[in-house]
Design a protein around this motif. Structure first.
Motif: not given
Length: 264
Positions: A108-111, A119-120, A136-137, A145-148
């Motif tokens: 899972v990636i959060g942006v 930070e939180k 990720r900021l 984020v990378a393609d596909e």
């Protein structure tokens, strides 16, 4: 521009608002600074948005800020081993719920564009022992984020905050794998806001005045290349939306909706 607001001014207003929420200097919820629904706990707010008590109790730390207008993980049909992206991940609440669904083989990636939120969220990841979740900021109009590389995208009441929604959907399409899907909770505009609201940075940053119409969102998603677009307004959201402001009733011109689409 959106409603006469300079995009840079809109981004700054949104970033400032959510930085103060992240540091505890402001109430949660997509409100306009009212005492309204935010006077209750974040757990109570999340129950009203559609989260179960099991989901709320499963996440440790301060990830649940009571933000949003729905429960995107409930509609995303997440599967073990998938990679999930959360647009505007805040304290990480939806990311940690998504991690439970995709399991140890998933990711899972959060942006989020607010450094204080990132930070939180990273601190909350440690409290939840969430090694498969990263934050990720970045801006949702320019995803780091990378393609596909992603199977599913979720988001909770964030796209309405963007000054360039077509770009958001184009970026979402870019990072999704073929067959990948978008499943978000957000606001749609049902009528024109009161005079001046769409030109007021604080109202836009509070989710009150920046939403697009259903027809507009359908056109944006189609232009980005998405298929199987479905937008389902939630009439029962009026109950909590009307409490977002002490000065006006936002439910007169916005409603929460689930927005789903698929990359062919």
């Amino acid at each position: 521009m959106t409603g006469g607001i300079d995009p840079a001014e809109q981004r700054a207003a949104v970033r400032e608002r959510y930085a103060t929420i992240a540091t505890g200097d402001s109430e949660g919820c997509c409100d306009s600074g009212s005492s309204g629904s935010c006077s209750g706990s974040s757990e109570e707010a999340s129950e009203r948005l559609g989260y179960s008590s099991d989901e709320i109790g499963a996440v440790a730390g301060e990830a649940n800020l009571g933000l949003g207008c729905g429960n995107p993980t409930a509609i995303a049909d997440l599967r073990p081993g998938e990679t999930v992206l959360d647009l505007g991940s805040g304290g990480g609440f939806d990311c940690f719920l998504a991690a439970r669904r995709v399991g140890p083989e998933g990711r899972v990636i959060g942006v989020d564009m607010t450094p204080e939120m990132v930070e939180k969220a990273r601190k909350n990841a440690e409290k939840n022992d969430a090694g498969t979740v990263s934050f990720r900021l970045g801006e949702i109009e320019h995803l780091p984020v990378a393609d596909e590389s992603v199977d599913a995208i979720v988001s909770n009441c964030v796209i309405n905050l963007s000054a360039d929604k077509p770009r958001v959907f184009a970026e979402a399409f870019r990072v999704l794998r073929p067959g990948g899907r978008l499943a978000v909770s957000d606001l749609v505009r049902t009528a024109e806001p009161l005079d001046g609201l769409r030109a007021d940075p604080e109202s836009v940053a509070a989710c009150v005045a920046g939403a697009a119409t259903i027809e507009g969102l359908e056109a944006m998603l189609a232009a980005a290349g998405f298929e199987d677009v479905g937008i389902d307004p939630k009439d029962d959201s009026e109950e909590f939306i009307r409490e977002w402001s002490d000065e006006r009733d936002p439910s007169e011109f916005v409603v929460s909706a689930t927005i789903e689409a698929r990359r062919p």
